[in-house]
Design a protein around this motif. Structure first.
Motif, PDB file in Angstrom:
ATOM      1  N   UNK A 150      -2.440  27.410   7.019  1.00 21.21           N
ATOM      2  CA  UNK A 150      -2.306  26.312   6.057  1.00 21.21           C
ATOM      3  C   UNK A 150      -3.660  25.796   5.581  1.00 21.21           C
ATOM      4  N   UNK A 151      -4.726  26.149   6.261  1.00 19.63           N
ATOM      5  CA  UNK A 151      -6.043  25.576   5.961  1.00 19.63           C
ATOM      6  C   UNK A 151      -6.500  25.872   4.531  1.00 19.63           C
ATOM      7  N   UNK A 152      -6.421  27.135   4.133  1.00 23.10           N
ATOM      8  CA  UNK A 152      -6.796  27.545   2.766  1.00 23.10           C
ATOM      9  C   UNK A 152      -8.152  26.977   2.353  1.00 23.10           C
ATOM     10  N   UNK A 153      -9.125  27.145   3.234  1.00 21.56           N
ATOM     11  CA  UNK A 153     -10.476  26.691   2.928  1.00 21.56           C
ATOM     12  C   UNK A 153     -10.770  25.259   3.339  1.00 21.56           C
ATOM     13  N   UNK A 154      -9.742  24.520   3.726  1.00 19.50           N
ATOM     14  CA  UNK A 154      -9.926  23.160   4.242  1.00 19.50           C
ATOM     15  C   UNK A 154      -9.852  23.206   5.769  1.00 19.50           C
ATOM     16  N   UNK A 155     -10.035  22.035   6.392  1.00 19.45           N
ATOM     17  CA  UNK A 155      -9.919  21.944   7.848  1.00 19.45           C
ATOM     18  C   UNK A 155      -8.467  21.678   8.221  1.00 19.45           C
ATOM     19  N   UNK A 156      -7.933  22.490   9.121  1.00 18.49           N
ATOM     20  CA  UNK A 156      -6.607  22.260   9.700  1.00 18.49           C
ATOM     21  C   UNK A 156      -6.590  23.008  11.027  1.00 18.49           C
ATOM     22  N   UNK A 157      -6.516  22.274  12.115  1.00 17.46           N
ATOM     23  CA  UNK A 157      -6.580  22.943  13.421  1.00 17.46           C
ATOM     24  C   UNK A 157      -5.722  22.224  14.452  1.00 17.46           C
ATOM     25  N   UNK A 158      -5.378  22.954  15.499  1.00 16.09           N
ATOM     26  CA  UNK A 158      -4.601  22.382  16.598  1.00 16.09           C
ATOM     27  C   UNK A 158      -5.490  21.411  17.359  1.00 16.09           C
ATOM     28  N   UNK A 159      -5.056  20.156  17.441  1.00 20.76           N
ATOM     29  CA  UNK A 159      -5.881  19.102  18.031  1.00 20.76           C
ATOM     30  C   UNK A 159      -5.463  18.759  19.456  1.00 20.76           C
ATOM     31  N   UNK A 160      -4.156  18.646  19.689  1.00 26.09           N
ATOM     32  CA  UNK A 160      -3.639  18.279  21.009  1.00 26.09           C
ATOM     33  C   UNK A 160      -2.576  19.283  21.435  1.00 26.09           C
ATOM     34  N   UNK A 161      -2.817  19.982  22.519  1.00 27.92           N
ATOM     35  CA  UNK A 161      -1.808  20.847  23.133  1.00 27.92           C
ATOM     36  C   UNK A 161      -1.139  20.009  24.211  1.00 27.92           C
ATOM     37  N   UNK A 162      -0.114  19.229  23.815  1.00 32.19           N
ATOM     38  CA  UNK A 162       0.421  18.204  24.707  1.00 32.19           C
ATOM     39  C   UNK A 162       1.366  18.747  25.764  1.00 32.19           C
ATOM     40  N   UNK A 163       2.310  19.575  25.347  1.00 32.54           N
ATOM     41  CA  UNK A 163       3.256  20.155  26.298  1.00 32.54           C
ATOM     42  C   UNK A 163       3.846  21.404  25.635  1.00 32.54           C
ATOM     43  N   UNK A 164       4.737  22.139  26.325  1.00 29.28           N
ATOM     44  CA  UNK A 164       5.184  23.429  25.777  1.00 29.28           C
ATOM     45  C   UNK A 164       5.867  23.356  24.414  1.00 29.28           C
TER      46      UNK A 164
END
Length: 308
Positions: A150-164
């Motif tokens: 989804x980033x398409x040249x912008x910033x988009x990343x997984x921030x919190x891996x909270x639970x399964x």
């Protein structure tokens, strides 16, 4: 074997810690120390609101730390020792609470650092430019791929891996909105934007990381009484200089909470004590490790139940 865990932002409520302060002089002393360190009556805001002001990042972060440390002091007055825990860990800002709990940082330094951290994180990105979203029913690897696509040249990343089944993503608003739509297409149970004031734990927070590097360089770190399971490593760390460096990395890095809990369980931890406001972490722990036992300590009756 026990681990003491400390909650992060989002757990704040008006009135938190007030009953502890009224019941335990040692708990009251924590709020007094934080007030003095900040040069203002944060305790008055914590106990009387309004919630809109308490929820501001620069207030919520030191407020939650103060409540956690007050709960810990109440426990200590009942004979609990920090060394009763094999490990400590905290979710995002909760890592600072954990470091104060094990004596790596003083409470006063922690309060001042969290005030700086809250302001720096808020100011790093102009209002409306960033966003965060929760992707439910999707594992971390899939959520991270959705964010990347989804980033398409912008910033988009997984921030919190909270639970399964819960991953929080962060980045530019348009990219996060694309990820929400994409997650639904790829089988996510739910995907929703979160009511947050800034996109935490992503590359857009680099200005805040630089501010924290400067602030952290000016405080004393001591060896922790108990190893700290660091958010960005998902394993125990005891070296003071490494802990300092990881707090800087944490500003832009992912909170690896699921992996942290699994790591502690793998070391033999079977009981997790959530110390401070709310019960969010206990819910995550149960979803990560079904056999784990959890206890919450945020009210006088929680503390008194120990002796009962």
């Amino acid at each position: 074997m026990k681990a003491f865990i400390f909650p992060g932002q989002g757990a704040q409520t008006v009135g938190m810690g007030k009953a502890l302060a009224e019941a335990y002089p040692a708990a009251r002393a924590v709020f007094d120390e934080v007030d003095e360190a900040l040069g203002e009556k944060l305790s008055d805001l914590i106990w009387n609101g309004p919630i809109e002001d308490l929820t501001l990042t620069a207030n919520a972060q030191p407020a939650l730390m103060a409540t956690s440390l007050a709960a810990l002091r109440a426990l200590e007055s009942q004979g609990v020792k920090i060394t009763d825990a094999a490990f400590v860990a905290g979710h995002s800002l909760g890592e600072y609470s954990a470091l104060a709990a094990v004596g790596s940082l003083s409470i006063a330094d922690t309060a001042r650092l969290l005030r700086i951290r809250g302001r720096a994180m808020q100011e790093a990105v102009p209002v409306g430019m960033g966003a965060m979203a929760a992707l439910l029913g999707m594992d971390f690897a899939t959520a991270a791929q959705v964010a990347a696509d989804a980033a398409q040249g912008e910033v988009c990343q997984a921030a919190n891996d909270n639970d399964p089944s819960q991953v929080v993503i962060s980045g530019h608003k348009a990219a996060v909105e694309r990820a929400v739509a994409l997650a639904k297409e790829r089988g996510g149970k739910r995907a929703m934007l979160l009511p947050v004031s800034a996109p935490f734990h992503c590359a857009l927070m680099q200005p805040a990381a630089e501010a924290m590097a400067k602030a952290l360089a000016e405080v004393t770190f001591r060896a922790p009484a108990v190893p700290v399971v660091a958010n960005v490593r998902a394993e125990a760390v005891s070296d003071p200089e490494t802990l300092r460096a990881l707090l800087i990395e944490q500003v832009t890095g992912s909170v690896r909470w699921r992996e942290s809990v699994l790591w502690m369980a793998g070391q033999g931890v079977s009981e997790f004590w959530e110390i401070g406001a709310g019960k969010a972490l206990s819910g995550m722990v149960k979803r990560i490790s079904r056999e784990a036992a959890t206890r919450n300590f945020g009210l006088p009756e929680d503390v008194q139940a120990l002796s009962a």
